[in-house]
Design a protein around this motif. Structure first.
Motif, mmCIF file in Angstrom:
data_model
loop_
_atom_site.group_PDB
_atom_site.id
_atom_site.type_symbol
_atom_site.label_atom_id
_atom_site.label_comp_id
_atom_site.label_asym_id
_atom_site.label_seq_id
_atom_site.Cartn_x
_atom_site.Cartn_y
_atom_site.Cartn_z
ATOM 1 N N CYS A 20 0.829 -1.213 0.000
ATOM 2 C CA CYS A 20 0.000 0.000 0.000
ATOM 3 C C CYS A 20 0.860 1.259 0.000
ATOM 4 O O CYS A 20 0.676 2.184 0.807
ATOM 5 N N VAL A 21 1.855 1.279 -0.906
ATOM 6 C CA VAL A 21 2.718 2.441 -1.070
ATOM 7 C C VAL A 21 2.643 2.882 -2.526
ATOM 8 O O VAL A 21 2.237 2.111 -3.397
ATOM 9 N N PRO A 22 3.030 4.130 -2.830
ATOM 10 C CA PRO A 22 2.978 4.600 -4.215
ATOM 11 C C PRO A 22 3.911 3.805 -5.129
ATOM 12 O O PRO A 22 4.999 3.384 -4.720
ATOM 13 N N LEU A 23 3.482 3.583 -6.342
ATOM 14 C CA LEU A 23 4.304 2.913 -7.346
ATOM 15 C C LEU A 23 5.601 3.695 -7.541
ATOM 16 O O LEU A 23 5.589 4.907 -7.714
ATOM 17 N N GLY A 24 6.731 2.988 -7.507
ATOM 18 C CA GLY A 24 8.023 3.625 -7.699
ATOM 19 C C GLY A 24 8.628 4.206 -6.437
ATOM 20 O O GLY A 24 9.759 4.709 -6.470
ATOM 21 N N SER A 25 7.905 4.140 -5.323
ATOM 22 C CA SER A 25 8.453 4.663 -4.070
ATOM 23 C C SER A 25 9.508 3.716 -3.523
ATOM 24 O O SER A 25 9.613 2.553 -3.923
ATOM 25 N N GLU A 26 10.278 4.193 -2.581
ATOM 26 C CA GLU A 26 11.388 3.415 -2.034
ATOM 27 C C GLU A 26 10.888 2.437 -0.972
ATOM 28 O O GLU A 26 10.136 2.807 -0.072
#
Length: 231
Positions: free
Chosen positions: A116-122
């Protein structure tokens, strides 16, 4: 493979049969004579194969001279989230872990969805090989939200359960939210890590672990040699 390895080939065939799900702990195997006849090998080859299976814990000697199946497999933990070392020891194995790498990576589509994190986030990646009796049986990749990376003592991951670390870092219990089991063929990396031929059949187990508030704290993608596990 030469004739001197015939017993190893037979042992592999027997393991596939015995761990196929139909055998129960204590079930007797056919006699050495019957096995030799069925598999068209000598009784010496059968004896060597059974000795190998006994050393690896798949069979043991029952009453008299009979050989019986010994179930040693890591099963599903149900609602209770059990770490690999604990589950392995409960099944009678000696577990160990080899840490391959740790570091930050970008979240792809599946990882972003699972955590549940943004696409491309670390996110923070941990890659390990899990061993039973010194034999590599699991190639595992764990992904965690980047915010948790600084709370983990990654240098001790070869000796300490990640679940134990997460509980300590979060100050509370963690739970299995989702689990998906499927079949796959070993990639070049997985085959090398597990010392098996490329494209060998494996089980893929994908898990999402959450904290007490339902926030995803780990997504794991594991390739398992199925003879050591029950699903």
């Amino acid at each position: 493979m030469g004739a001197d390895h015939a017993y190893q080939r037979l042992a592999s065939r027997l393991i596939r049969e015995l761990t196929g799900g139909l055998w129960r702990n204590g079930d007797p195997l056919p006699s050495e004579h019957a096995l030799a006849s069925a598999y068209a090998v000598s009784r010496r080859t059968v004896r060597q194969a059974l000795e190998l299976l006994q050393r690896e814990g798949f069979v043991s000697k029952g009453q008299g001279r009979s050989t019986v199946y010994r179930e040693r497999a890591i099963g599903r933990s149900g609602e209770k989230l059990v770490d690999f070392p604990t589950a392995a020891r409960e099944a009678g194995f000696r577990p160990s872990t080899r840490l391959i790498s740790t570091g930050h990576v970008e979240a792809g589509l599946s990882i972003a969805h699972a955590l549940c994190v943004p696409l491309g986030s670390e996110v923070f990646e941990i890659r390990r090989v899990r061993l039973l009796e010194g034999r590599p049986v699991v190639h595992q990749t764990s992904l965690l939200p980047a915010r948790l990376a600084g709370k983990l003592d990654v240098a001790t991951l070869a000796d300490t359960s990640l679940y134990t670390m997460l509980r300590a870092a979060l100050g509370g219990e963690i739970f299995l939210a989702r689990e998906h089991v499927s079949l796959l063929s070993a990639s070049e990396e997985e085959a090398a890590a597990l010392s098996i031929p490329k494209a060998s059949p494996l089980l893929r187990v994908q898990r999402v672990v959450v904290d007490g508030e339902g926030r995803a704290v780990e997504y794991s993608n594991s390739a398992l040699q199925d003879s050591f596990f029950r699903f």
